[in-house]
Design an enzyme around this catalytic site. Structure first.
Site, PDB file in Angstrom:
ATOM      1  N   VAL A 124      12.812 -29.914 -12.389  1.00  0.00           N
ATOM      2  CA  VAL A 124      12.696 -31.296 -12.877  1.00  0.00           C
ATOM      3  C   VAL A 124      14.221 -31.804 -12.435  1.00  0.00           C
ATOM      4  O   VAL A 124      14.092 -33.260 -12.372  1.00  0.00           O
ATOM      5  CB  VAL A 124      13.002 -31.210 -14.474  1.00  0.00           C
ATOM      6  N   TYR A 125      14.943 -31.234 -11.511  1.00  0.00           N
ATOM      7  CA  TYR A 125      16.234 -31.709 -10.963  1.00  0.00           C
ATOM      8  C   TYR A 125      15.598 -32.973 -10.048  1.00  0.00           C
ATOM      9  O   TYR A 125      15.094 -32.600  -8.819  1.00  0.00           O
ATOM     10  CB  TYR A 125      17.113 -30.889 -10.179  1.00  0.00           C
ATOM     11  N   ASN A 126      15.957 -34.215 -10.251  1.00  0.00           N
ATOM     12  CA  ASN A 126      15.540 -35.129  -9.391  1.00  0.00           C
ATOM     13  C   ASN A 126      14.171 -35.086  -9.010  1.00  0.00           C
ATOM     14  O   ASN A 126      13.791 -35.430  -7.866  1.00  0.00           O
ATOM     15  CB  ASN A 126      16.433 -35.211  -8.000  1.00  0.00           C
TER      16      ASN A 126
END
Length: 325
Positions: A52-54
């Site tokens: 989900v990071y960036n």
């Protein structure tokens, strides 16, 4: 850098982890390469990301560095699933289908054939936990994952998942839990830490520097180049800019002055050596900040200073909870 066993497992990780939450957005690929090289050169091995990071860009950037910048065998690669949301029937959550689809996506972005530590990023109340845990078993059996853990679970959620997983005839135990833990955030000591110790899960603290506040940089305002001044991360930092936090930060600064080191090193050494903690995960903005964090490797807090910091930051613990020390 010292390495530690992660939970009740044979996996060894450096006692400092490199987080990549800003990679692919605030941290460029060039800066990420510099950080990763410096971290591995210092003896670090544990690198953590999430799908989900960036929107997956963190994994993509990291995947472009593994093998080219540092050898794959020098990295204990950790990522997470559950929180990523996309359109379609397998677009997110902790269902078996969503998780296994997410795993394939992570492997593709990271350009590897397996993940060393695959973590459930959050509890999903809409899915039976037995189904969620079955995805972990399938991932390990397939060879795509070596070990499994959880993140941001409460004490009862951790205990439930660990107990169910351990009860299986050919079980693959949970070996870690990743939670926010610092001098400014000690709530996990009420239930999560006792549960983790009881079930043999190693603690991986995120935001061990109180989202940057424990460095002391915000005592006299908001630096223009800080995360608190960033549109994307200002609310993240503001969470810990309170009167209580200010008192704790002052204590950390006083301790650092007395020891001839930085507040960053004091705060990091404190959480690194708490009961059950294996590897705090740092998220440096640049290589300079990373170097500052690496300096904590040589610091062991004197008993009197540790006791003073414990006292000024002590969480409220009442019946039926108990203290760990």
């Amino acid at each position: 850098m010292e390495h530690r066993q992660l939970g009740h497992s044979g996996l060894r990780v450096s006692r400092l982890g490199l987080g990549t939450m800003t990679w692919g957005h605030d941290t460029t690929a060039e800066e990420a390469a510099s950080q990763l090289t410096a971290f591995v050169d210092a003896g670090g091995s544990f690198v953590d990301t999430a799908d989900v990071y960036n929107d997956g860009e963190s994994e993509t950037v990291l995947g472009g560095l593994i093998g080219d910048v540092v050898p794959r065998e020098n990295i204990v690669l950790a990522t997470k699933a559950v929180a990523r949301r996309t359109e379609g029937p397998f677009g997110g959550g902790a269902s078996r289908g969503a998780l296994l689809t997410a795993l394939d996506g992570s492997l593709s972005r990271l350009k590897v054939d397996h993940i060393d530590l695959w973590q459930l990023h959050a509890w999903d109340a809409s899915v039976p936990v037995e189904e969620t845990l079955s995805a972990l078993d399938a991932a390990i059996t397939s060879g795509k994952v070596r070990y499994v853990g959880i993140s941001n679970y409460s004490g009862w959620q951790l205990a439930t998942a660990a107990t169910l997983q351990a009860a299986k005839p050919a079980h693959h135990p949970l070996i870690s839990t990743q939670v926010e833990y610092s001098l400014l955030e000690r709530g996990v000591e009420r239930e999560v830490v006792p549960a983790a110790l009881h079930h043999g899960l190693g603690l991986l603290p995120w935001a061990p520097l109180g989202r940057g506040v424990l460095t002391g940089k915000y005592r006299n305002g908001t630096p223009a180049d800080s995360r608190a001044a960033s549109q994307n991360l200002s609310r993240y930092v503001e969470h810990h800019r309170t009167e209580r936090a200010a008192r704790i930060v002052q204590a950390v600064v006083t301790a650092a002055d007395g020891l001839g080191t930085s507040p960053l090193c004091v705060a990091l050494a404190w959480v690194r050596d708490r009961p059950g903690v294996i590897a705090p995960i740092i998220g440096p903005k640049d290589t300079g900040q990373l170097t500052g964090c690496l300096a904590a490797e040589d610091l062991e807090l004197p008993r009197a200073i540790r006791a003073a910091l414990d006292d000024v930051s002590a969480p409220t613990i009442t019946y039926p909870e108990r203290r760990m020390d």
